[in-house]
Design an enzyme around this catalytic site. Structure first.
Site, PDB file in Angstrom:
ATOM      1  N   GLU A  36       0.865  -1.048  -0.086  1.00 11.50           N
ATOM      2  CA  GLU A  36       0.160   0.059   0.070  1.00 11.50           C
ATOM      3  C   GLU A  36       0.872   1.127   0.009  1.00 11.50           C
ATOM      4  O   GLU A  36       1.723   1.390   0.763  1.00 11.50           O
ATOM      5  CB  GLU A  36      -0.708  -0.087   1.194  1.00 11.50           C
ATOM      6  CG  GLU A  36      -1.919   1.333   1.330  1.00 11.50           C
ATOM      7  CD  GLU A  36      -2.498   1.848   0.370  1.00 11.50           C
ATOM      8  OE1 GLU A  36      -2.261   2.885  -0.136  1.00 11.50           O
ATOM      9  OE2 GLU A  36      -3.340   0.955  -0.388  1.00 11.50           O
ATOM     10  N   HIS A 452     -47.304  -0.321   6.187  1.00 11.86           N
ATOM     11  CA  HIS A 452     -47.972   1.151   5.833  1.00 11.86           C
ATOM     12  C   HIS A 452     -47.641   1.648   7.317  1.00 11.86           C
ATOM     13  O   HIS A 452     -47.885   1.025   8.339  1.00 11.86           O
ATOM     14  CB  HIS A 452     -49.322   0.873   5.662  1.00 11.86           C
ATOM     15  CG  HIS A 452     -50.045   2.444   5.410  1.00 11.86           C
ATOM     16  ND1 HIS A 452     -49.518   3.052   4.309  1.00 11.86           N
ATOM     17  CD2 HIS A 452     -50.553   3.382   6.646  1.00 11.86           C
ATOM     18  CE1 HIS A 452     -50.375   4.321   4.626  1.00 11.86           C
ATOM     19  NE2 HIS A 452     -51.011   4.322   5.917  1.00 11.86           N
TER      20      HIS A 452
END
Length: 468
Positions: A36, A452
């Protein structure tokens, strides 16, 4: 040069594909090196998803605070502390990055090496060797039978006369500002430009977006792009379409940018400039030419459906290979390699479903084909489209901007793609994606029972609004 250290596998780049891949290879008993060059986590954790969405959250709080009276809630003066926002962003990034690095460092058979890797010319057939210039000094030579490239991309520098004479911002440096720009000029009407443009407008900047094409978000259907444009303008963002920036120069108050359009030339004054002209691959840093790895004219490494390059034993994952530049696609690349290399199974990138979310507000959740793409592919389609102000939950929370749109194959009744521009658009889109993954007909959503009042139940009504 020292004799090469031999590994079973080398992974270049500790991004969202390279990090889990290196750990999986090591866990499978392969001696693995993870190289890295800057920091663990890749673009997503350090310069992309994590920091930007953290700041988008702060911008949304500012937006809602200003809208308090709409809900009958009155607050005092709204003040933006950008230094505090930056501090919060940095803390979350550090937490994610450090946690990931700690897990890598504890893994058996895995060496984490910080440095810049580049290929060297092979001395014999089949040899694959990398030279690594370590961050803390010194140089290593590493060799392996299998090398995986997850080295990502970096912000592109637009070709603009005078750019080298000013201090401009990119998608990384803009997040390090400690005060709100007075007038932010944004070059580019893609995902990056729109997210930062709306964000800084909500922080209090005047914002002007200059887009060279005829619409924002050039790959979206025209109706989606037009709705996004309307929302941004409603939020006070100035947008100039078909405007090509040709020159920029310093001015007493900041900078002046000259934009050429069909209506002639105009000069726009601003205090800060964000170059949001896309990203380019880090192929040049890897010296891939030395190993004979094929790349396209833009520098993206060419791979087949199994992520293999033209050099046996060298594979590429994530943004550096081109295609959809999303964290979840990088992670899926890892899963494909894990299946084929470690598990000896079969996996491919061919025909995978690609979802994404543009984190403007309201969000744009997208998956699969656009209507234009489906028509270009010769598919017989029906289009279901419904405004968000038909959604009870959206009205109840007073967030009813945008619309939902789904593309349905006429013959199979399966959903080919969807766009949800609305509150939590990415979450609603993901439910459509699950139906696509299961190859369900659209009627499964049209007739499904959803709680709902939720946003999900809007899928019942969406498929009652076909345009034909």
């Amino acid at each position: 040069m020292n004799a090469a250290s031999q590994y079973d596998a080398i992974v270049v780049g500790a991004g969202q594909a390279g990090t889990p891949l290196s750990q999986a290879l090591a866990a499978a008993g392969m001696r693995t090196a993870l190289i890295e060059r800057e920091h663990v986590g890749g673009t997503c954790v350090n310069e992309g998803c994590t920091p930007t969405k953290t700041m988008v959250a702060s911008a949304r709080v500012a937006y809602l605070a200003r809208r308090g009276p709409d809900y009958g809630v009155h607050t005092g003066e709204i003040r933006i502390d950008l230094a505090k926002i930056r501090e919060r962003k940095r803390a979350i990034v550090d937490s994610f990055r450090n946690g990931s690095q700690s897990r890598i460092e504890k893994a058996k058979n895995l060496d984490l090496i910080f440095g810049q890797a580049e290929f060297t010319k092979p001395e014999s057939a089949g040899q694959k060797t990398l030279r690594v210039r370590k961050i803390d000094g010194g140089e290593l030579t590493l060799s392996a039978d299998k090398i995986f490239l997850n080295a990502g991309c970096h912000p592109a520098v637009p070709k603009l006369d005078g750019l080298n004479t000013i201090q401009y911002l990119n998608s990384t440096s803009i997040m390090e500002l400690d005060s709100v720009p007075e007038h932010l000029l944004v070059l580019g009407g893609g995902y990056i430009g729109l997210e930062f443009g709306q964000m800084f407008r909500r922080f209090g900047s005047r914002v002007t977006i200059v887009q060279s094409g005829p619409q924002l978000l050039g790959r979206e259907d025209a109706d989606v792009a037009e709705a996004v444009l309307s929302i941004l303008r409603e939020d006070g963002v100035d947008v100039l379409l078909n405007g090509r920036a040709v020159r920029v120069a310093k001015s007493p108050k900041g900078l002046d940018i000259v934009v050429q359009s069909a209506h002639g030339s105009q000069t726009i004054a601003g205090t800060h400039l964000l170059a949001a002209a896309g990203r380019v691959p880090n192929t040049d840093l890897l010296n891939t030419a030395a190993a004979g790895i094929a790349a396209d004219k833009r520098g993206y490494i060419q791979v087949n459906d199994h992520l293999e390059t033209n050099i046996p034993g060298v594979l590429a994952l994530g943004d550096i290979k081109g295609g959809p530049a999303f964290t979840h696609i990088s992670y899926d690349d890892f899963r494909i390699i894990r299946t084929t290399i470690i598990e000896k199974g079969t996996a491919s990138i061919k025909d995978r479903i690609v979802p994404y979310t543009v984190f403007i507000d309201p969000q744009l959740g997208r998956v699969g084909m656009t209507a234009s793409e489906a028509q270009a592919a010769g598919r017989k389609i029906r289009i279901a489209k419904m405004p968000m102000n038909y959604v009870a939950r959206a009205l109840e929370v007073d967030e009813s901007r945008g619309f939902m749109k789904a593309i349905v194959d006429t013959e199979s009744q399966q959903i080919l793609g969807a766009a949800v521009l609305g509150i939590e658009g990415g979450e609603i889109m993901s439910q459509v994606q699950i139906a696509m993954m299961g190859k369900l007909p659209y009627t499964a959503l049209k007739d499904g029972i959803f709680a709902h009042p939720t946003l999900a139940e809007s899928l019942n009504n969406l498929f009652s609004h076909f345009q034909d």
